[in-house]
Scaffold this active site. Structure first.
Site, short mmCIF file in Angstrom:
data_model
loop_
_atom_site.label_atom_id
_atom_site.label_comp_id
_atom_site.label_asym_id
_atom_site.label_seq_id
_atom_site.Cartn_x
_atom_site.Cartn_y
_atom_site.Cartn_z
N SER A 13 0.78 -1.54 0.16
CA SER A 13 0.41 -0.37 0.07
C SER A 13 0.64 1.50 -0.39
O SER A 13 2.17 1.39 -0.13
CB SER A 13 -0.84 -0.21 1.20
OG SER A 13 -0.23 -0.40 2.17
N ASP A 71 -8.00 11.13 -0.06
CA ASP A 71 -7.69 10.98 -1.41
C ASP A 71 -8.52 12.34 -2.54
O ASP A 71 -8.03 12.91 -3.11
CB ASP A 71 -7.59 9.72 -1.89
CG ASP A 71 -6.48 9.43 -1.96
OD1 ASP A 71 -5.48 9.67 -2.13
OD2 ASP A 71 -6.30 8.04 -1.44
N CYS A 380 -10.58 27.24 12.54
CA CYS A 380 -11.58 25.82 12.95
C CYS A 380 -11.43 26.08 14.91
O CYS A 380 -10.96 27.12 15.98
CB CYS A 380 -11.32 24.30 12.71
SG CYS A 380 -13.49 24.04 12.90
N GLY A 382 -8.53 26.68 16.27
CA GLY A 382 -7.57 27.46 16.26
C GLY A 382 -7.84 28.59 16.11
O GLY A 382 -7.25 29.34 16.75
N GLU A 404 -16.93 22.12 24.82
CA GLU A 404 -16.25 21.08 24.26
C GLU A 404 -15.88 20.81 25.41
O GLU A 404 -15.97 19.09 25.42
CB GLU A 404 -15.71 20.85 23.19
CG GLU A 404 -15.19 19.82 22.78
CD GLU A 404 -14.45 20.56 21.47
OE1 GLU A 404 -14.01 20.74 20.71
OE2 GLU A 404 -13.28 19.07 20.81
N HIS A 519 -12.95 25.94 7.49
CA HIS A 519 -11.67 25.27 6.77
C HIS A 519 -11.08 25.53 4.87
O HIS A 519 -11.85 25.46 4.38
CB HIS A 519 -11.84 24.11 6.64
CG HIS A 519 -12.31 22.86 8.41
ND1 HIS A 519 -10.67 22.54 8.84
CD2 HIS A 519 -12.53 23.10 8.73
CE1 HIS A 519 -11.24 22.50 9.72
NE2 HIS A 519 -12.22 22.41 9.89
N GLU A 521 -8.15 25.96 3.41
CA GLU A 521 -7.57 24.59 3.36
C GLU A 521 -8.22 23.94 2.32
O GLU A 521 -7.50 23.70 1.43
CB GLU A 521 -6.76 23.59 4.21
CG GLU A 521 -6.70 22.97 4.94
CD GLU A 521 -8.12 23.63 6.38
OE1 GLU A 521 -8.32 24.47 6.33
OE2 GLU A 521 -8.64 22.88 7.26
N1 GLN Z 1 -14.05 20.86 17.94
C1 GLN Z 1 -14.14 22.06 17.47
C2 GLN Z 1 -15.32 21.58 17.15
O1 GLN Z 1 -15.91 20.80 17.23
C3 GLN Z 1 -13.60 22.38 16.42
C4 GLN Z 1 -13.58 21.30 15.36
C5 GLN Z 1 -12.60 21.19 13.96
O2 GLN Z 1 -11.29 22.37 14.35
N2 GLN Z 1 -13.05 20.96 13.17
O3 GLN Z 1 -15.87 22.79 17.18
#
Ligand code: GLN
Length: 547
Positions: A13, A71, A380, A382, A404, A519, A521
């Site tokens: 793989s 992928d 997110c 971060g 959380e 996100h 990215e």
């Molecule tokens: N844990 C956080 C939430 O659920 C951030 C999730 C993440 O960084 N994708 O809101």
């Protein structure tokens, strides 16, 4: 007419089947064809959403909210075609659909079997949208011979048999190991792998051979003879310095020509490779270097942050600099002062994540970047930690934190600046979720719109006020803290269109400090770098010039 290329792997793989598929997609596009790439994964999870990043790398999220294999990220980065929910499927999903149908009585009392019921379900998946594009490229995860892969191999065999002649071809990727002691490349494992494939009724049309050495003509002839493949369809795949070289490298080795020949497409349209030549030029001829620290939790496995690393590379390409990424474990800053570690970086990025471990370290990294005026991008989690940092250290809310990390404890430890969202609007419909313990599917997932504030840094970076970005999270910044935070220097510069959910925060009194709930990215491409990454690296480049 729909044409299918089935891509399978053998010998070992991790040979880069996903990359080969993505590069082939890019090459077919360069010849004017439209493509769609798909992944069929033999594992039993319904989707990778609940798998640990250590297990499976990043979860790639599509616009329509599917949590998929990384992928699909490669596919999107190489073809620019936005992946969809229907571009990936696992054994788990196939089986659960079959079992649901069985419970509903759809099979009219028949005995349910792998052949034909499971294989039919796989074939049904393959035909989704089959006339929308010139080529469907379907990659089968795993390696030929794996027990769990068998239904997929059987399904693609049947599928090719049932379609009109010339609609399906098979491409098989293997490894030619180099035996140093005898100074030889060995073809035997490939021969065995093809034998295995042929024993289940699949004869490869194109053989792609990974090799760390040049493949001599003699070995190619041997492979062609023993594997029953045309000589010009034995394609070498050598190690590359950058994945973005793959389309050009595969073209040089004749992959796209071999595929078109196998379909009998002649004369083949000439390729226009200028996009990939420009990409390679930017990758290989940088005019400087910037150092970016990624302070995260899953730093031992770079695949866990695959799209972020790629998006930074794209940002570097846009600015003609090489981005050197250094991975820093956030937990380190729970024991030690981040100063000596982060000093000297031109920018700091805190990525997404789940769970409390390392979060106090991320908060300290955000504080360091804010107070030392180093470019900061929080994605997110971060972003959420940057908000907590501002709440604690700017607005004086010492107990600020995220729900959380509190929901299991009896008494709340934190003031919930980041709270658990239970209801939101998607496509004009209310979505309500209250279950925290059902891990699959309780998140705000997929593309959501945001409105950017007039005069904000993000509006300038995006060059517009309405954006759409992909989300994957359960928690949100609580709007009720907006006034307190804004009066202390944290601007809420992007909001959901209904004004209820903070999407972006920034520190106006800072060269570059931005946190995004989504996100970005996931949407960056080498030939179309995401504006936030492009500008983040530009800011890092500016810092690099000062030191
Ligand atoms: N844990 C956080 C939430 O659920 C951030 C999730 C993440 O960084 N994708 O809101």
């Amino acid at each position: 007419m729909a044409r299918y290329v089935f891509i399978t792997g053998g010998v070992v793989s991790s040979l880069g089947k996903g990359l080969a598929s993505a590069a082939l997609g890019a090459l077919l596009q360069a010849r004017g064809f439209s493509v769609r790439l798909r992944k069929l994964d033999p594992y039993l999870n319904v989707d990778p959403g609940t798998m640990s990043p250590f297990e499976h790398g990043e979860v790639f999220v599509t616009d329509d909210g599917a949590e998929t294999d990384l992928d699909l990220g490669h596919y999107e980065r190489f073809t620019g075609v936005a992946a969809r929910n229907t571009d990936s499927v696992s054994s788990g999903r196939i089986y659960s659909t079959v079992l649901e149908k069985e419970r509903r009585g759809d099979y009219l009392g028949k005995t349910i079997q792998v052949i034909p019921h499971v294989t039919n379900q796989i074939k049904e998946f393959l035909t989704i949208g089959d006339n929308e594009v010139d080529f469907q490229l379907c990659e089968i995860g795993g390696t030929v011979g794996d027990i769990e892969g068998l239904p997929f191999f059987e399904a693609i065999r049947q599928f090719a048999q049932e379609r009109p002649r010339g609609e399906c071809i098979f491409m098989h990727l293997t490894l030619l190991p180099w035996i140093a002691a005898s100074g030889e490349l060995k073809t035997k494992p490939t021969q065995h792998s093809v034998k295995e494939l042929r024993s289940i009724g699949i004869a490869p049309d194109v053989l792609v051979c990974r090799s760390e050495r040049a493949i001599p003509e003699k070995e190619r002839e041997k492979l062609a003879l023993f594997c029953n493949v045309r000589l010009d369809s034995v394609i070498a795949a050598y190690d590359l310095k950058s994945i973005y070289e793959a389309p050009l490298a595969y073209h040089r080795e004749g992959l796209d020509q071999a595929v078109l020949d196998a379909f009998g497409i002649s004369p083949a349209p000439r390729p226009n490779l200028s996009r990939w030549e420009d990409v390679a030029d930017r990758v290989f001829n940088p005019e400087g270097e910037v150092r970016v620290a990624i302070v995260g939790k899953y730093t031992q496995l770079e695949d866990a942050y695959k799209s972020i690393a790629e998006a930074l590379t794209h940002g570097g390409m846009a600015n003609r600099v090489k981005v050197r990424i250094e991975w820093v474990d956030a937990e380190l800053f729970e024991r030690e002062d981040p100063g000596p570690w982060l000093e000297g970086f031109h920018a700091i990025l805190v990525p997404g994540g789940f769970g409390e471990r390392g979060t106090e370290g991320k908060i300290r990294a955000a504080q360091f970047a804010r107070t030392r005026k180093i470019p900061y991008l929080g994605i997110c989690l971060g972003m959420q930690m940057a908000v907590v940092e501002a709440a604690r250290n700017l607005a004086g809310m010492d107990k600020a934190g995220s729900q959380e990390f509190d929901h299991e404890a009896g008494a709340a430890r934190f003031e919930p600046v980041i709270f658990h969202l239970k209801e939101w609007i998607k496509d004009n419909q209310k979505i309500a979720r209250d279950v925290l313990d059902n891990k699959g599917g309780t998140m705000r997932l997929g593309a959501y719109a945001a409105t950017l504030a007039e005069g904000s840094k993000v509006a300038e970076i995006y060059g517009k006020h309405d954006i759409e970005e992909r989300h994957r999270h359960r928690y949100e910044v609580d709007i009720k803290y907006r006034d307190a935070l804004e009066s202390h220097g944290l601007r809420f510069s992007g909001m959901s269109p209904d004004g209820r959910l903070p999407e972006i925060v920034e520190v106006p009194d800072h060269p570059w400090f931005i946190g995004v709930q989504f996100h970005p990215e996931l949407k960056s491409k080498p030939f179309d770098p995401h504006p936030l990454f492009k500008d983040f690296v530009r800011a890092a480049k500016e810092v690099s010039r000062l030191v």
